[in-house]
Design a protein around this motif. Structure first.
Motif, PDB file in Angstrom:
ATOM      1  N   ILE A   1      -0.785  -8.499   2.665  1.00  0.00           N
ATOM      2  CA  ILE A   1      -1.204  -7.126   2.358  1.00  0.00           C
ATOM      3  C   ILE A   1      -1.428  -6.995   0.852  1.00  0.00           C
ATOM      4  CG2 ILE A   1      -0.554  -4.687   2.449  1.00  0.00           C
ATOM      5  CD1 ILE A   1       1.029  -5.304   4.971  1.00  0.00           C
ATOM      6  N   PRO A   2      -2.622  -6.568   0.424  1.00  0.00           N
ATOM      7  CA  PRO A   2      -2.894  -6.465  -1.010  1.00  0.00           C
ATOM      8  C   PRO A   2      -2.041  -5.407  -1.692  1.00  0.00           C
ATOM      9  CG  PRO A   2      -4.738  -5.580   0.262  1.00  0.00           C
ATOM     10  CD  PRO A   2      -3.796  -6.199   1.238  1.00  0.00           C
ATOM     11  N   ILE A   3      -1.911  -5.535  -3.013  1.00  0.00           N
ATOM     12  CA  ILE A   3      -1.065  -4.654  -3.817  1.00  0.00           C
ATOM     13  C   ILE A   3      -1.893  -4.075  -4.954  1.00  0.00           C
ATOM     14  CG2 ILE A   3       0.990  -4.509  -5.287  1.00  0.00           C
ATOM     15  CD1 ILE A   3       2.003  -7.072  -3.808  1.00  0.00           C
ATOM     16  N   LEU A   4      -1.805  -2.759  -5.135  1.00  0.00           N
ATOM     17  CA  LEU A   4      -2.407  -2.099  -6.288  1.00  0.00           C
ATOM     18  C   LEU A   4      -1.284  -1.456  -7.088  1.00  0.00           C
ATOM     19  CD1 LEU A   4      -5.015  -1.240  -7.786  1.00  0.00           C
ATOM     20  CD2 LEU A   4      -5.030   0.832  -6.378  1.00  0.00           C
ATOM     21  N   SER A   5      -1.146  -1.878  -8.342  1.00  0.00           N
ATOM     22  CA  SER A   5      -0.094  -1.364  -9.217  1.00  0.00           C
ATOM     23  C   SER A   5      -0.706  -0.828 -10.498  1.00  0.00           C
ATOM     24  CB  SER A   5       0.897  -2.480  -9.573  1.00  0.00           C
ATOM     25  OG  SER A   5       1.751  -2.098 -10.639  1.00  0.00           O
TER      26      SER A   5
ATOM     27  N   GLU B   1     -15.445  -3.371  -5.162  1.00  0.00           N
ATOM     28  CA  GLU B   1     -16.077  -4.219  -4.139  1.00  0.00           C
ATOM     29  C   GLU B   1     -15.026  -4.883  -3.264  1.00  0.00           C
ATOM     30  OE1 GLU B   1     -19.353  -4.722  -3.157  1.00  0.00           O
ATOM     31  OE2 GLU B   1     -19.454  -2.902  -4.371  1.00  0.00           O
ATOM     32  N   GLU B   2     -13.908  -5.226  -3.871  1.00  0.00           N
ATOM     33  CA  GLU B   2     -12.800  -5.814  -3.108  1.00  0.00           C
ATOM     34  C   GLU B   2     -11.969  -4.720  -2.439  1.00  0.00           C
ATOM     35  OE1 GLU B   2      -8.776  -8.503  -3.874  1.00  0.00           O
ATOM     36  OE2 GLU B   2     -10.273  -8.313  -5.466  1.00  0.00           O
ATOM     37  N   ARG B   3     -11.622  -3.680  -3.178  1.00  0.00           N
ATOM     38  CA  ARG B   3     -10.704  -2.653  -2.670  1.00  0.00           C
ATOM     39  C   ARG B   3     -11.293  -1.846  -1.516  1.00  0.00           C
ATOM     40  NH1 ARG B   3      -9.382   1.517  -5.410  1.00  0.00           N
ATOM     41  NH2 ARG B   3     -10.905   1.424  -7.097  1.00  0.00           N
ATOM     42  N   LYS B   4     -12.611  -1.677  -1.494  1.00  0.00           N
ATOM     43  CA  LYS B   4     -13.203  -0.821  -0.457  1.00  0.00           C
ATOM     44  C   LYS B   4     -13.030  -1.393   0.949  1.00  0.00           C
ATOM     45  CE  LYS B   4     -18.002  -2.465  -0.825  1.00  0.00           C
ATOM     46  NZ  LYS B   4     -19.368  -2.067  -1.236  1.00  0.00           N
ATOM     47  N   HIS B   5     -12.648  -2.654   1.023  1.00  0.00           N
ATOM     48  CA  HIS B   5     -12.417  -3.284   2.332  1.00  0.00           C
ATOM     49  C   HIS B   5     -10.943  -3.249   2.742  1.00  0.00           C
ATOM     50  CE1 HIS B   5     -16.545  -4.644   2.340  1.00  0.00           C
ATOM     51  NE2 HIS B   5     -16.367  -5.242   1.176  1.00  0.00           N
ATOM     52  N   TRP B   6     -10.090  -2.682   1.873  1.00  0.00           N
ATOM     53  CA  TRP B   6      -8.662  -2.648   2.179  1.00  0.00           C
ATOM     54  C   TRP B   6      -8.357  -1.502   3.138  1.00  0.00           C
ATOM     55  CZ3 TRP B   6      -5.977  -2.964  -3.317  1.00  0.00           C
ATOM     56  CH2 TRP B   6      -6.262  -4.212  -3.880  1.00  0.00           C
ATOM     57  N   ARG B   7      -8.019  -1.836   4.366  1.00  0.00           N
ATOM     58  CA  ARG B   7      -7.607  -0.785   5.313  1.00  0.00           C
ATOM     59  C   ARG B   7      -6.147  -0.409   5.079  1.00  0.00           C
ATOM     60  NH1 ARG B   7      -5.210  -1.187  10.535  1.00  0.00           N
ATOM     61  NH2 ARG B   7      -5.118   0.937  11.353  1.00  0.00           N
ATOM     62  N   ARG B   8      -5.375  -1.382   4.637  1.00  0.00           N
ATOM     63  CA  ARG B   8      -3.940  -1.177   4.400  1.00  0.00           C
ATOM     64  C   ARG B   8      -3.581  -1.878   3.096  1.00  0.00           C
ATOM     65  NH1 ARG B   8      -1.542  -3.828   8.885  1.00  0.00           N
ATOM     66  NH2 ARG B   8      -1.491  -1.891  10.093  1.00  0.00           N
ATOM     67  N   PHE B   9      -2.830  -1.185   2.234  1.00  0.00           N
ATOM     68  CA  PHE B   9      -2.410  -1.824   0.988  1.00  0.00           C
ATOM     69  C   PHE B   9      -1.174  -1.132   0.425  1.00  0.00           C
ATOM     70  CE2 PHE B   9      -5.299   1.547  -0.291  1.00  0.00           C
ATOM     71  CZ  PHE B   9      -4.800   2.039  -1.494  1.00  0.00           C
ATOM     72  N   TRP B  10      -0.433  -1.881  -0.396  1.00  0.00           N
ATOM     73  CA  TRP B  10       0.698  -1.333  -1.131  1.00  0.00           C
ATOM     74  C   TRP B  10       0.184  -0.670  -2.400  1.00  0.00           C
ATOM     75  CZ3 TRP B  10       5.131  -1.011   1.289  1.00  0.00           C
ATOM     76  CH2 TRP B  10       5.506  -1.979   2.227  1.00  0.00           C
ATOM     77  N   LEU B  11       0.719   0.488  -2.721  1.00  0.00           N
ATOM     78  CA  LEU B  11       0.341   1.214  -3.929  1.00  0.00           C
ATOM     79  C   LEU B  11       1.626   1.531  -4.684  1.00  0.00           C
ATOM     80  CD1 LEU B  11      -1.822   2.602  -5.643  1.00  0.00           C
ATOM     81  CD2 LEU B  11      -1.716   4.564  -4.087  1.00  0.00           C
ATOM     82  N   ILE B  12       1.763   0.983  -5.894  1.00  0.00           N
ATOM     83  CA  ILE B  12       3.034   1.116  -6.600  1.00  0.00           C
ATOM     84  C   ILE B  12       2.854   1.651  -8.021  1.00  0.00           C
ATOM     85  CG2 ILE B  12       4.074  -0.738  -5.225  1.00  0.00           C
ATOM     86  CD1 ILE B  12       3.899  -2.557  -7.620  1.00  0.00           C
TER      87      ILE B  12
END
Length: 255
Positions: free
Chosen positions: A62-66, A75-86
């Motif tokens: 699961i990708p992480i955005l901090s 371009e990468e993030r728009k495909h994230w259906r689920r991700f960690w946001l910190i």
């Protein structure tokens, strides 16, 4: 994903980051400034490192955005259906001013909605967490955990506002609410105070980013509240622009 099965691990991870943050907070730390002139300390980066490493152990794919990490492109993030946001530390100004009103924030975003959130306030020794559809809890400074819920509507509203960001637009909105009292709180604790029933409404007519609000937003949703834009739409996450629109957070009764 069955979020309640990983929640204890996320709480432990937030506690580990909080312990490190508190250690630095109690020391003679140095304050640096990012390009946008917002403050940053060693505590922000230490918390970021602990949380990112821990989340990768818990959910490798699961990708992480901090706030403090290298930002993935849209371009990468728009495909994230689920991700960690910190947000490793929300309220760095409160941290540097030693008010104690800063938080460590971990949220899971699914299809634009915060479905799990953990918020710790290291200096206050408080923690909040919630999962969509499963309720919200608080651990107080004595270590006792109890279920929390937004308050019922009152004749005189308790309005929670930012000490550092109370602008004219926010004041004008507050004046439309009728009888009210002001409740001061810093960082994402403003949303948590509504979730635990200690405040009723939080209008934010000023800039915030997605990582500033996501974890506490999840707690508030789980506690029976809502966060909506001024257009009456739910506040969502995973947008191209990580800046949030202006919003109002409150119990369901308000909307």
């Amino acid at each position: 994903m069955y979020y309640s099965s990983i929640l204890p691990d996320i709480i432990r991870l937030a506690d580990e980051a909080s312990e490190k943050v508190l250690h630095i907070y109690q020391s003679d730390f140095k304050v640096n400034y990012k390009e946008d002139q917002s403050p940053i300390t060693a505590a922000d980066m230490a918390s970021h490192d602990i949380i990112v490493k821990g989340l990768r152990r818990i959910s490798r794919d699961i990708p992480i955005l901090s706030e403090e990490g290298a930002q993935a492109s849209w371009e990468e993030r728009k495909h994230w259906r689920r991700f960690w946001l910190i947000d490793p530390i929300d309220g760095t100004k409160d941290f540097t001013q030693r008010t104690g009103e800063f938080t460590v924030n971990i949220a899971m975003i699914e299809d634009g909605e915060p479905v799990l959130g953990v918020v710790t306030a290291p200096a206050l020794k408080e923690a909040f967490w919630g999962i969509k559809g499963e309720g919200a809890h608080m651990r107080d400074r004595t270590g006792r955990t109890h279920r929390i819920r937004v308050a019922e509507p009152r004749e005189s509203l308790r309005v929670v506002a930012s000490k550092n960001h109370l602008n004219d637009e926010t004041r004008a909105f507050i004046d439309t609410l009728g009888p009210h009292e002001m409740v001061q709180a810093g960082s994402s604790l403003k949303l948590c105070r509504i979730a635990e029933g200690h405040a009723d409404i939080y209008p934010r007519m000023g800039p915030t980013c997605e990582w500033d609000t996501a974890a506490a937003h999840a707690v508030l949703l789980a506690a029976g509240g809502k966060v909506q834009t001024l257009d009456g739409e739910p506040l969502t996450y995973g947008k191209e622009d990580v800046l949030n629109p202006f919003f109002i957070a409150a119990g369901n009764w308000y909307f």
